[in-house]
Design a protein around this motif. Structure first.
Motif, PDB file in Angstrom:
ATOM      1  N   PHE A   1      46.950  30.200  43.074  1.00 26.59           N
ATOM      2  CA  PHE A   1      46.743  31.032  43.765  1.00 26.59           C
ATOM      3  C   PHE A   1      48.301  31.676  44.504  1.00 26.59           C
ATOM      4  CE2 PHE A   1      42.576  33.335  43.617  1.00 26.59           C
ATOM      5  CZ  PHE A   1      42.374  32.202  43.190  1.00 26.59           C
ATOM      6  N   ILE A   2      49.258  32.472  44.489  1.00 24.19           N
ATOM      7  CA  ILE A   2      50.308  32.408  45.451  1.00 24.19           C
ATOM      8  C   ILE A   2      50.221  33.588  45.443  1.00 24.19           C
ATOM      9  CG2 ILE A   2      52.912  32.706  45.041  1.00 24.19           C
ATOM     10  CD1 ILE A   2      51.070  31.536  41.628  1.00 24.19           C
ATOM     11  N   ASP A   3      50.743  33.741  47.983  1.00 14.91           N
ATOM     12  CA  ASP A   3      50.731  34.975  48.491  1.00 14.91           C
ATOM     13  C   ASP A   3      51.404  35.689  47.851  1.00 14.91           C
ATOM     14  OD1 ASP A   3      49.396  36.213  50.681  1.00 14.91           O
ATOM     15  OD2 ASP A   3      51.041  34.728  51.733  1.00 14.91           O
TER      16      ASP A   3
ATOM     17  N   ILE B   1      51.301  29.163  30.560  1.00 15.04           N
ATOM     18  CA  ILE B   1      50.323  28.955  31.642  1.00 15.04           C
ATOM     19  C   ILE B   1      49.785  30.972  31.811  1.00 15.04           C
ATOM     20  CG2 ILE B   1      49.821  29.089  33.632  1.00 15.04           C
ATOM     21  CD1 ILE B   1      52.606  26.576  34.279  1.00 15.04           C
ATOM     22  N   TYR B   2      48.762  30.907  31.569  1.00 14.65           N
ATOM     23  CA  TYR B   2      48.206  31.919  31.622  1.00 14.65           C
ATOM     24  C   TYR B   2      47.925  33.360  33.287  1.00 14.65           C
ATOM     25  CZ  TYR B   2      43.803  36.096  30.255  1.00 14.65           C
ATOM     26  OH  TYR B   2      43.718  36.404  30.438  1.00 14.65           O
ATOM     27  N   ASN B   3      48.066  33.989  32.952  1.00 15.29           N
ATOM     28  CA  ASN B   3      48.332  34.949  34.777  1.00 15.29           C
ATOM     29  C   ASN B   3      46.951  36.336  34.626  1.00 15.29           C
ATOM     30  OD1 ASN B   3      49.217  37.595  34.300  1.00 15.29           O
ATOM     31  ND2 ASN B   3      50.956  35.986  33.016  1.00 15.29           N
ATOM     32  N   THR B   4      46.274  36.323  35.398  1.00 12.64           N
ATOM     33  CA  THR B   4      45.657  37.051  35.417  1.00 12.64           C
ATOM     34  C   THR B   4      45.314  37.658  36.583  1.00 12.64           C
ATOM     35  OG1 THR B   4      43.086  37.930  35.003  1.00 12.64           O
ATOM     36  CG2 THR B   4      43.793  35.638  35.848  1.00 12.64           C
ATOM     37  N   GLU B   5      44.485  39.087  36.967  1.00 16.87           N
ATOM     38  CA  GLU B   5      44.543  40.367  37.937  1.00 16.87           C
ATOM     39  C   GLU B   5      43.249  40.332  38.078  1.00 16.87           C
ATOM     40  OE1 GLU B   5      46.916  44.116  39.371  1.00 16.87           O
ATOM     41  OE2 GLU B   5      46.917  44.081  37.292  1.00 16.87           O
ATOM     42  N   ARG B   6      42.753  39.168  37.413  1.00 13.17           N
ATOM     43  CA  ARG B   6      40.938  39.658  37.281  1.00 13.17           C
ATOM     44  C   ARG B   6      40.133  38.114  38.130  1.00 13.17           C
ATOM     45  NH1 ARG B   6      38.858  43.970  34.637  1.00 13.17           N
ATOM     46  NH2 ARG B   6      36.937  42.710  35.061  1.00 13.17           N
ATOM     47  N   PRO B   7      39.766  38.722  38.654  1.00 15.49           N
ATOM     48  CA  PRO B   7      38.870  37.443  39.943  1.00 15.49           C
ATOM     49  C   PRO B   7      37.790  36.855  38.819  1.00 15.49           C
ATOM     50  CG  PRO B   7      38.419  39.756  41.431  1.00 15.49           C
ATOM     51  CD  PRO B   7      38.946  40.111  40.083  1.00 15.49           C
ATOM     52  N   ASP B   8      37.220  37.701  37.935  1.00 15.25           N
ATOM     53  CA  ASP B   8      36.429  37.516  37.041  1.00 15.25           C
ATOM     54  C   ASP B   8      36.520  36.278  35.595  1.00 15.25           C
ATOM     55  OD1 ASP B   8      37.836  40.205  36.352  1.00 15.25           O
ATOM     56  OD2 ASP B   8      35.694  39.732  34.879  1.00 15.25           O
TER      57      ASP B   8
ATOM     58  N   SER C   1      47.190  39.515  48.790  1.00 17.80           N
ATOM     59  CA  SER C   1      46.649  38.396  49.739  1.00 17.80           C
ATOM     60  C   SER C   1      46.585  37.307  49.514  1.00 17.80           C
ATOM     61  CB  SER C   1      46.461  39.462  51.132  1.00 17.80           C
ATOM     62  OG  SER C   1      45.091  38.629  51.063  1.00 17.80           O
ATOM     63  N   ILE C   2      46.999  37.261  49.722  1.00 19.45           N
ATOM     64  CA  ILE C   2      46.108  35.295  48.905  1.00 19.45           C
ATOM     65  C   ILE C   2      44.644  34.958  49.967  1.00 19.45           C
ATOM     66  CG2 ILE C   2      47.496  33.624  50.673  1.00 19.45           C
ATOM     67  CD1 ILE C   2      46.827  32.216  48.266  1.00 19.45           C
ATOM     68  N   GLY C   3      44.759  35.400  51.029  1.00 23.59           N
ATOM     69  CA  GLY C   3      43.001  35.183  51.236  1.00 23.59           C
ATOM     70  C   GLY C   3      42.495  36.419  51.072  1.00 23.59           C
ATOM     71  N   THR C   4      42.327  37.258  51.186  1.00 25.97           N
ATOM     72  CA  THR C   4      41.999  38.016  49.945  1.00 25.97           C
ATOM     73  C   THR C   4      41.574  37.671  48.381  1.00 25.97           C
ATOM     74  OG1 THR C   4      42.650  40.189  51.111  1.00 25.97           O
ATOM     75  CG2 THR C   4      41.315  40.629  49.198  1.00 25.97           C
ATOM     76  N   ASN C   5      42.067  37.484  48.014  1.00 26.68           N
ATOM     77  CA  ASN C   5      42.408  36.659  46.184  1.00 26.68           C
ATOM     78  C   ASN C   5      41.061  35.452  46.017  1.00 26.68           C
ATOM     79  OD1 ASN C   5      44.335  38.716  45.859  1.00 26.68           O
ATOM     80  ND2 ASN C   5      45.610  37.317  45.398  1.00 26.68           N
ATOM     81  N   VAL C   6      41.689  34.431  47.372  1.00 27.44           N
ATOM     82  CA  VAL C   6      40.764  33.801  47.049  1.00 27.44           C
ATOM     83  C   VAL C   6      38.680  33.876  47.950  1.00 27.44           C
ATOM     84  CG1 VAL C   6      39.997  32.037  48.560  1.00 27.44           C
ATOM     85  CG2 VAL C   6      42.082  31.760  48.450  1.00 27.44           C
ATOM     86  N   SER C   7      39.188  34.463  48.131  1.00 31.19           N
ATOM     87  CA  SER C   7      37.110  34.968  49.098  1.00 31.19           C
ATOM     88  C   SER C   7      37.017  36.923  47.733  1.00 31.19           C
ATOM     89  CB  SER C   7      38.219  36.403  50.168  1.00 31.19           C
ATOM     90  OG  SER C   7      38.191  37.295  50.264  1.00 31.19           O
TER      91      SER C   7
END
Lengths: 519, 399
Positions: free
Chosen positions: A273-275, A252-259, A170-176
């Motif tokens: 971010f991509i939904d 382009i780097y991709n990551t699953e980590r918010p930190d 969920s993009i909303g969760t990710n942004v948050s």
């Protein structure tokens, strides 16, 4: 092949305007959606006897919200309104809609829209549309919701010390998740929809004042240029906006980590971010970023530096391992110490294949195992890895098909390729390794040197959103070496990467060091 | 990008590298090379010790149960070394690979006739290593030495190599002379100091696995002497003290054990030499060369077989003097032995060339005669630095 010839924007004929009758609007909505059975239409009498209808898609909406704050509120609150809506229609009409908007609907986000395009998009995004009899307008209530995965530990890029939260679909969760980490008014977010059919939400996040405006503008320009029917994963976006497509190395780097995203934002990079995917893109990217794990910054710096050096070592092993072996035993036997050479010769005594074929056999077998391990159901995974790794390896050696040294070389190569924190990079290395093996088999170390040179030239020629891929080595930037091969103590890391954040490079004052003597 | 490809393609063509690709299982690894005189006049007999890798690891796996020998020796004759080497293709199923040749052994018979002209192929070949040492088979043929198998080392040639290194490092009775160093002395006026290797015991038993099945090995290889060559021909052997004296003079002594008198016992003190350095100064005295040898050495006491009180300074000073004297004698004996044969194995000629180039021009014509007529002054400074884990020796029966 780009769809240049295709006309921009709407291919469908212009939509008719919203009608004043609820029944017409509802019928039109149903037609537009092809009578999809997940469209829910709830007709009700608000304000006494005025027909209204709420429509939403089942499954992607928050049902409790719709029931409690839209339908219930409409049925109770609007009854307080004077029951002469037909009189003085022009002003009263406005009154009614804005009354509903301001008094009746207890949801956070309510908009009034006039055209079908927006109605459809909102409904499909999980919002609820409210038609009111007598108005050629509709109210859109934000009721996005539905099922999605909870925030869990990321399945890639694990750390021992550090936050265990990972992005979700969920993009909303990710942004948050990122907002939670950077509470700054300068953390800016811009959302757009990409994909003519999928209408995927894509958000660009950066820290205003740190990120280079030029790069932000460039990223937005490239995103806007995407003209495709669907975006299902960040990989789509990555391929559409990257500088150079014909390369095994990720630009382009991709990551699953918010930190990790937060740290990169602070360095002046831009997150996309991509939904629908837990992988967030980070650009611009350099080669050396792929060797940095978030944990490098959470553990003590001497240890982190040593581990990071080890990681570069594993990169070299993963890239050159089998090729060095092939080159040494087929071209440069004089380089191997005598005792080892005799040992190797004894092992190869019974092997009927040339070294290259032997290496290819094992490498391909290993790649098959790896691919099978990723795709197969979890329950049989153990069995396959035991059969594959142990039985196959052991039996192949005993049958004299491959030498034990080759099994060792292939194993250490395989393990080394897993030690890289960036899976995209290790995929690239896997690919180049095979080419390297061929050049080693044809020309020995000489071929490897020439091929490495070619790859190095290629890597130096690459750019990621204008930033040289091999920086800070090419071009050489001394300041940025504080955090490239090794990591300096955080107190010394007072500048951001020079090329990436071109405006605000000073990160912290030098006074953050404790004063000596007074403790 | 097109330009990159162009440069890349050009590099592939223009630059050089190791070309031929050879699989390991098509190579016969030559561990040792032996050169003997052939029965045919003017021909040489070349022996190659070829490793049998399968036998070596099979022996390791099944605990030595394998019947195959770890090495095989192939011999061929030819009028040049290279011809003989290539001829072995008739008998060896794989191509001999010389890059791992551990050493070259010259048979005594050939050594006495002279062998200094034999090393051109060594320099020319891209495979052979110039840092491999050279040895002379004392009292036997090189082929016999190569055919011996001895315990502890699977590949006899590596065993010989390790013996040589160890012996010159901790015993000081042999000299590790590489082919490269040999060639350097051959082109100068001096003579090379080559170690000799001899077979102790029955050479016939030594070629069978019988030799490995005894605890008291009946045949073994010993490296304990240095050859004296004159004009590239073997004339005599220096052994024991004289060999060690030679090493002192070559400044190649890395460590040895010296025995000194201990009260009434003539050789009751063992001193381990830990460091030694020799400098040679050349002078002219009455038109004769005078060599001033200065040796500075350090050592420790390893064994005392009498009640000598080495805690006293005087005792130590006395011991040091005795040690220095013994060293001087060894050096003098070595020089005397070489002078008798007019063989400058100490490279004194090279020292003269370095230090008195003007004089060297006159002397170099008949340098062997000048060397035989030379004078020697030896000065040794010896220091005993340690006495081991105790000072006074234990006393049997006590006081």
């Amino acid at each position: 092949m780009r769809w240049k010839s295709r006309p921009e924007s709407s291919q469908q004929p212009a939509q008719p305007a919203l009608a004043e009758q609820v029944a017409v609007n509802v019928a039109h909505l149903k037609t537009l959606l092809g009578n999809s059975s997940d469209l829910v239409v709830r007709e009700l009498q608000a304000v006494g006897e005025i027909r209204t209808a709420a429509a939403y898609m089942d499954g992607i909406t928050d049902k409790d919200k719709i029931n409690d704050y839209i339908i219930h509120a409409l049925l109770t609150e609007t009854n307080q309104l004077p029951k002469e809506p037909q009189k003085n229609r022009q002003s009263a009409g406005d009154d009614l809609l804005s009354f509903i908007q301001t008094h009746a609907l207890a949801v956070g986000e309510v908009r009034i829209v006039q055209d079908w395009d927006r109605v459809i998009l909102s409904v499909l995004s999980g919002d609820t549309v409210l038609f009111v009899e007598g108005y050629a307008e509709a109210l859109i209530c934000g009721t996005k919701g539905g099922q999605h995965r909870n925030v869990e530990e990321p399945s890639t890029q694990l750390v021992i010390r550090g936050p265990k939260e990972g992005f979700t679909e969920s993009i909303g969760t990710n942004v948050s998740l990122v907002r939670k980490r950077i509470k700054s008014k300068d953390l800016w977010l811009e959302t757009m929809k990409i994909g003519q059919v999928t209408q995927t939400d894509v958000a660009v996040m950066y820290i205003q004042g740190i990120a280079s405006e030029k790069i932000v503008k460039e990223i937005k320009r490239r995103l806007n240029r995407i003209n495709t029917d669907g975006i299902l994963e960040s990989g789509y976006i990555e391929e559409f906006i990257e500088d150079k497509g014909n390369t095994p190395f990720p630009t382009i780097y991709n990551t699953e980590r918010p930190d990790s995203v937060a740290a990169n934002l602070l360095e002046g990079r831009i997150a996309i971010f991509i939904d629908g995917t837990p992988f967030v893109l980070v650009a611009p990217t350099t080669f050396f970023m792929h060797f940095q794990s978030p944990e490098d910054y959470y553990q003590r710096y001497p240890v982190s530096s040593a581990i990071r050096l080890l990681r570069y070592g594993t990169f070299l092993i993963a890239l050159f391992g089998p090729s060095v072996y092939i080159a040494a035993i087929t071209f440069h036997q004089e380089m191997i110490p005598t005792a080892l050479l005799i040992n190797l010769a004894a092992q190869r005594e019974s092997v009927p294949f040339p070294a290259l074929i032997e290496a290819l056999l094992m490498e391909v077998a290993f790649e098959i195992l790896r691919e099978a391990g990723v795709r197969m159901p979890r329950a049989v995974g153990q069995a396959v890895s035991i059969v594959g790794a142990l039985v196959l390896g052991q039996a192949a050696v005993e049958a004299g098909i491959v030498s034990s040294m080759m099994v060792i070389v292939v194993s250490i190569t395989g393990i080394s390729s897993f030690a890289n924190p960036s899976f995209s990079m290790s995929l690239g290395v896997r690919f180049v390794r095979f080419l390297m093996m061929f050049s080693a088999a044809i020309f020995g170390f000489y071929g490897m040197a020439i091929f490495s040179l070619l790859i190095l030239t290629h890597m130096c020629s690459m750019r990621s959103f204008g930033i040289p891929y091999m920086s800070p080595f090419s071009p050489f930037i001394l300041e940025d070496h504080k955090d490239t091969l090794i990591r300096f103590p955080l107190k010394k890391l007072f500048t951001r990467p020079r090329l990436i954040s071109q405006q605000d490079v000073i990160r912290q004052g030098t006074q953050s060091e404790p004063s000596k003597g007074r403790g | 990008m097109r330009r990159v490809w162009l440069v890349w393609g050009l590099m592939l063509i223009v630059l050089t590298g190791c070309w031929n690709n050879r699989e390991l299982d098509k190579l016969a690894i030559v561990a040792g090379l032996g050169i003997d005189k052939s029965e045919q006049p003017g021909e040489y007999k070349v022996s190659m010790q070829i490793v049998n890798p399968g036998a070596i690891t099979m022996g390791r796996k099944s605990g030595g149960g394998s019947k195959a020998m770890p090495v095989s020796v192939y011999t061929e004759t030819g009028s040049t070394i290279f011809e003989a080497m290539r001829k072995t293709a008739n008998s060896v199923p794989r191509q001999p690979f010389f890059a791992h040749t551990q050493m070259v052994i010259i048979g005594e018979e050939l050594a006495r006739e002279g062998f200094s002209h034999l090393f051109d192929f060594y320099e020319r070949s891209r495979e052979l290593r110039l840092n491999a040492p050279i040895l002379i088979a004392k009292g036997s043929k090189a082929e016999q030495v190569l055919s011996l198998i001895t315990p502890l080392e699977n590949v006899p040639a590596s065993g010989i190599m390790k013996r040589l290194t160890l012996a010159s490092k901790i015993w000081g009775g042999s000299h590790e002379l590489s082919i490269k160093a040999l060639l350097q002395t051959l082109v100068s006026k001096g003579e090379p100091a080559i170690s000799g290797i001899r077979i102790q015991g029955d050479p016939q038993i030594g070629t069978t696995s019988e030799n490995l099945e005894e605890t008291n090995t009946s045949t073994s290889l010993v490296i304990d002497s240095i050859a004296v060559l004159k004009e590239g021909k073997l004339v005599s052997w220096l052994s024991e003290e004289k060999a060690r004296g030679t090493l002192y003079l070559l400044n190649e002594l890395k460590g040895t054990i010296m025995s000194l008198p201990c009260q009434d016992k003539p050789e009751g003190v063992a001193i381990e030499v830990l460091r030694s350095s020799t400098t040679t100064h050349v002078d002219v005295k009455h038109g004769r060369p005078l060599f001033r040898i200065e040796v500075e050495q350090e050592g420790s006491i390893s064994e005392l077989q009498c009640q000598m009180d080495i805690s006293k300074r005087e005792t130590m000073v006395k011991l040091q003097k005795e040690w220095a004297k013994a060293t001087e004698e060894e050096i003098a004996a070595a020089v005397q032995a070489a002078k008798e044969k007019k063989s400058d194995i100490f490279q004194f000629g090279a020292r003269v060339h370095e230090q008195k180039p003007g004089v060297w021009k006159k002397w170099k014509q008949d340098w062997p005669e000048m060397f035989a007529d030379s004078l020697l002054e030896v000065q040794v400074e010896a220091y005993i630095r340690r006495t081991g884990m105790r000072i006074k020796p234990y006393k049997v029966g006590g006081d």
